[in-house]
Scaffold this motif. Structure first.
Motif, PDB file in Angstrom:
ATOM      1  N   THR A  42       1.057  -1.181  -0.579  1.00 20.27           N
ATOM      2  CA  THR A  42       0.101  -0.264  -0.018  1.00 20.27           C
ATOM      3  C   THR A  42       0.527   1.197   0.114  1.00 20.27           C
ATOM      4  OG1 THR A  42      -0.085   0.554   2.039  1.00 20.27           O
ATOM      5  CG2 THR A  42      -2.001  -1.282   1.377  1.00 20.27           C
ATOM      6  N   MET A  43       0.464   1.939  -0.723  1.00 19.53           N
ATOM      7  CA  MET A  43       1.119   3.836  -0.365  1.00 19.53           C
ATOM      8  C   MET A  43       1.429   4.252   0.717  1.00 19.53           C
ATOM      9  SD  MET A  43       1.781   5.995  -2.678  1.00 19.53           S
ATOM     10  CE  MET A  43       0.845   6.136  -4.190  1.00 19.53           C
ATOM     11  N   ALA A  44       0.452   3.469   2.029  1.00 25.73           N
ATOM     12  CA  ALA A  44       1.737   4.205   3.663  1.00 25.73           C
ATOM     13  C   ALA A  44       2.786   3.106   4.117  1.00 25.73           C
ATOM     14  CB  ALA A  44       0.347   3.333   4.758  1.00 25.73           C
ATOM     15  N   GLU A  45       2.437   2.136   3.262  1.00 21.45           N
ATOM     16  CA  GLU A  45       3.168   1.404   3.983  1.00 21.45           C
ATOM     17  C   GLU A  45       4.962   1.474   3.105  1.00 21.45           C
ATOM     18  OE1 GLU A  45       1.985  -2.812   2.345  1.00 21.45           O
ATOM     19  OE2 GLU A  45       1.413  -3.067   4.627  1.00 21.45           O
ATOM     20  N   ARG A  46       4.276   1.997   1.691  1.00 22.18           N
ATOM     21  CA  ARG A  46       5.901   2.485   0.648  1.00 22.18           C
ATOM     22  C   ARG A  46       6.526   3.723   1.262  1.00 22.18           C
ATOM     23  NH1 ARG A  46       2.984  -0.484  -3.355  1.00 22.18           N
ATOM     24  NH2 ARG A  46       1.631   2.097  -4.193  1.00 22.18           N
ATOM     25  N   ARG A  47       5.624   4.748   2.178  1.00 27.17           N
ATOM     26  CA  ARG A  47       5.883   5.562   2.264  1.00 27.17           C
ATOM     27  C   ARG A  47       6.520   5.656   3.281  1.00 27.17           C
ATOM     28  NH1 ARG A  47       1.011   7.858   3.221  1.00 27.17           N
ATOM     29  NH2 ARG A  47       1.214   8.589   0.924  1.00 27.17           N
ATOM     30  N   GLU A  48       6.039   4.694   4.656  1.00 26.69           N
ATOM     31  CA  GLU A  48       7.148   4.404   5.696  1.00 26.69           C
ATOM     32  C   GLU A  48       8.424   3.835   5.607  1.00 26.69           C
ATOM     33  OE1 GLU A  48       6.386   1.827  10.410  1.00 26.69           O
ATOM     34  OE2 GLU A  48       4.611   1.662   8.557  1.00 26.69           O
ATOM     35  N   GLN A  49       8.465   2.847   4.694  1.00 26.20           N
ATOM     36  CA  GLN A  49       9.579   2.537   4.775  1.00 26.20           C
ATOM     37  C   GLN A  49      10.546   3.717   3.563  1.00 26.20           C
ATOM     38  OE1 GLN A  49       8.078  -1.151   1.983  1.00 26.20           O
ATOM     39  NE2 GLN A  49       8.809  -2.555   3.304  1.00 26.20           N
ATOM     40  N   LEU A  50      10.227   3.726   2.980  1.00 23.52           N
ATOM     41  CA  LEU A  50      10.640   4.846   2.454  1.00 23.52           C
ATOM     42  C   LEU A  50      11.640   5.921   3.565  1.00 23.52           C
ATOM     43  CD1 LEU A  50      12.529   6.683  -0.051  1.00 23.52           C
ATOM     44  CD2 LEU A  50      10.385   7.586  -0.575  1.00 23.52           C
ATOM     45  N   SER A  51      10.481   6.598   4.684  1.00 21.30           N
ATOM     46  CA  SER A  51      10.949   7.147   5.799  1.00 21.30           C
ATOM     47  C   SER A  51      12.370   6.470   6.723  1.00 21.30           C
ATOM     48  CB  SER A  51       9.811   7.273   6.522  1.00 21.30           C
ATOM     49  OG  SER A  51      10.051   8.673   7.559  1.00 21.30           O
ATOM     50  N   GLU A  52      12.013   5.367   6.961  1.00 23.53           N
ATOM     51  CA  GLU A  52      12.620   4.699   7.326  1.00 23.53           C
ATOM     52  C   GLU A  52      14.459   4.615   7.211  1.00 23.53           C
ATOM     53  OE1 GLU A  52      12.274   4.102  11.065  1.00 23.53           O
ATOM     54  OE2 GLU A  52      10.334   4.470  11.307  1.00 23.53           O
ATOM     55  N   LEU A  53      14.351   4.462   5.990  1.00 22.76           N
ATOM     56  CA  LEU A  53      15.877   4.098   4.850  1.00 22.76           C
ATOM     57  C   LEU A  53      16.163   5.322   5.120  1.00 22.76           C
ATOM     58  CD1 LEU A  53      14.319   1.569   2.237  1.00 22.76           C
ATOM     59  CD2 LEU A  53      16.018   1.267   3.533  1.00 22.76           C
ATOM     60  N   VAL A  54      15.467   6.220   4.508  1.00 19.58           N
ATOM     61  CA  VAL A  54      16.541   7.983   4.676  1.00 19.58           C
ATOM     62  C   VAL A  54      16.805   8.551   5.494  1.00 19.58           C
ATOM     63  CG1 VAL A  54      15.377  10.430   4.221  1.00 19.58           C
ATOM     64  CG2 VAL A  54      14.933   8.698   2.685  1.00 19.58           C
ATOM     65  N   GLU A  55      15.842   8.054   6.513  1.00 18.04           N
ATOM     66  CA  GLU A  55      16.335   8.434   8.013  1.00 18.04           C
ATOM     67  C   GLU A  55      17.877   7.685   8.467  1.00 18.04           C
ATOM     68  OE1 GLU A  55      14.662   8.861  12.886  1.00 18.04           O
ATOM     69  OE2 GLU A  55      13.513   8.019  11.109  1.00 18.04           O
ATOM     70  N   GLY A  56      17.972   6.489   8.585  1.00 19.66           N
ATOM     71  CA  GLY A  56      18.499   6.265   8.671  1.00 19.66           C
ATOM     72  C   GLY A  56      19.948   6.235   7.335  1.00 19.66           C
ATOM     73  N   TYR A  57      19.537   6.607   6.291  1.00 21.23           N
ATOM     74  CA  TYR A  57      20.894   7.310   5.398  1.00 21.23           C
ATOM     75  C   TYR A  57      21.572   8.297   5.771  1.00 21.23           C
ATOM     76  CZ  TYR A  57      22.400   7.639   0.689  1.00 21.23           C
ATOM     77  OH  TYR A  57      23.343   7.926  -0.837  1.00 21.23           O
TER      78      TYR A  57
END
Length: 336
Positions: free
Chosen positions: A246-261
Motif C-alpha cells: 500500500t502507499m502508506a506502507e511504502r511511505r513508511e519504508q522510505l521514511s525509515e530508509l531515509v532517516e538511517g541513510y
C-alpha cells in the motif's frame, strides 16, 4: 531484421566444476579442507561451502568464465576492502598468499569467510533504518572516487544488449516480437532521456541490493556479494527495499530508509524520479539475462517458464504498465 537463434548449447564450463575440483582449487593455496563441499544457491557464478581442517568454514566463489576481466574483479575486491577498512559492514574476500583472486584449471575464484544469517525484515522499522544507514556508509565511500574498469548502470550497457538477446531468441510468438521490439525501444529511449541529467551523480554501488544480499544475525547486519557492483545512481541500492503493498506502507519504508541513510550522508531525494526508470531497466535486463545464460544448465531448471508464450505476454503487460509509470516520481507518489 534480427536473426533468430536458439540459446541451447550441449555443455557449459561449469559442468566440469565437480566437488573434487573445488577442493583441489582450495587446497592449491595451501589451505586444507576436511572433504566437505556443499553447493550453495547461485546462478551467475558457482558458490560452495567448504569445510576446513582446524579453520573456519570457507565460502568459495568461482566466477563465470568471460563475464568479468581480471582488472574488473580486482577493482571490486579493492572497493570491498576499502569499505571493510572504513568499518562498513561488508564481507570482504580473504587474502591468501597476498592475493584475493586465484585461478585453478581455467577458473578464477575467491575465498570468503562464512557469515550465517537471515534476510532482513522489510516490515521492521529498525531493520529498515539500519539498511538505510548501511547504504549511506557504502555510498559515502563509493562517492569518493570512480571505478576505472567496471561498467556503468545505463541503457547502453544494461538495457540494449538484453533487449537484443530477447529479440533474437525463438520464444516470442507472432506479434509478440514486434510488440516487444517497439515497446522496449521506446522505453529505453525514454529512460536515457530521464537518466541523462543525473549522470554526474554516479557513484560506486552495491548494484544488486535486494534482501537476499543482506544477512542479519542478532544485532549484526552485513552486505554480501558485490559481484554486480558498478557506477550508477545511489537510489539503485535503495528502491528494491521499498516493497510495501500500500502507499502508506511504502511511505513508511522510505521514511525509515531515509532517516538511517542521513545518519551518514545526504539522501539523494531528486533521484527518486529515477526509480521507475530503474525498475523498467531491471525488467528488461532480467529477461535478457535469462536468455543469455540459457546454455548454463542451471537456467532451464530454474526458469522453465521463459519458453512459454504466456511469460512473454506477461512481460509485455508489465512493460506497458511501466510506460505509464516512467513519468511518475516516487517522491511525488509518496509525498515525502
Amino acid at each position: 531484421m534480427n536473426t533468430l537463434h536458439t540459446p541451447d548449447q550441449p555443455s557449459h564450463p561449469f559442468a566440469t566444476l565437480s566437488p573434487d575440483r573445488v577442493l583441489d582449487a582450495v587446497e592449491s593455496l595451501g589451505a586444507y579442507s576436511n572433504g566437505r563441499c556443499m553447493a550453495l544457491n547461485s546462478y551467475e557464478n558457482r558458490v560452495f561451502q567448504v569445510g576446513m581442517e582446524d579453520a573456519p568454514t570457507l565460502i568459495v566463489k568461482f566466477y563465470r568464465p568471460e563475464r568479468w576481466k581480471t582488472a574488473q574483479i580486482l577493482e571490486e575486491h579493492a572497493f570491498v576492502a576499502t569499505l571493510a577498512e572504513a568499518g562498513a559492514p561488508v564481507v570482504a574476500p580473504i587474502s591468501y598468499q597476498g592475493q584475493t583472486l586465484h585461478e585453478a584449471e581455467g577458473f578464477r575464484f575467491a575465498l570468503y569467510p562464512q557469515r550465517p544469517g537471515q534476510a532482513p525484515e522489510l516490515d521492521n522499522p529498525d531493520h529498515l533504518f539500519r539498511l538505510g544507514e548501511m547504504m549511506g556508509r557504502l555510498h559515502h565511500i563509493g562517492g569518493l572516487q570512480a571505478y576505472q574498469h567496471r561498467p556503468v548502470l545505463d541503457v547502453a550497457q544494461w538495457g540494449r544488449p538484453a533487449r537484443e538477446a530477447v529479440l533474437t531468441c525463438p520464444w516470442l510468438q507472432g506479434s509478440q516480437r514486434t510488440q516487444y521490439a517497439e515497446l522496449s525501444d521506446q522505453l529505453l529511449a525514454r529512460i536515457e532521456q530521464i537518466m541523462a541529467p543525473f549522470a554526474d551523480q554516479w557513484i560506486r554501488l552495491h548494484g544488486d541490493a535486494h534482501v537476499g544480499n543482506v544477512l542479519c544475525r542478532d544485532d549484526d547486519m552485513v552486505l554480501v556479494d558485490l559481484d554486480d557492483s558498478r557506477m550508477g545512481p545511489a537510489i539503485q541500492d535503495l528502491w528494491m527495499l521499498i516493497t510495501g503493498t500500500t502507499m502508506a506502507e511504502r511511505r513508511e519504508q522510505l521514511s525509515e530508509l531515509v532517516e538511517g541513510y542521513e545518519q551518514v550522508c545526504e539522501f539523494p531525494r531528486a533521484q527518486l524520479g529515477l526509480v521507475e526508470s530503474l525498475r523498467t531497466l531491471r525488467l528488461i535486463h532480467h529477461s535478457g539475462w535469462i536468455v543469455q545464460r540459457w546454455q548454463d544448465p542451471a537456467f532451464p531448471q530454474a526458469f522453465p517458464w521463459v519458453k512459454a508464450e504466456g511469460f512473454w505476454d506477461q512481460q509485455l503487460k508489465l512493460l506497458s504498465e511501466q510506460s505509464q509509470n516512467l513519468t511518475l516520481s516516487m517522491d511525488r507518489m509518496l509525498q515525502v
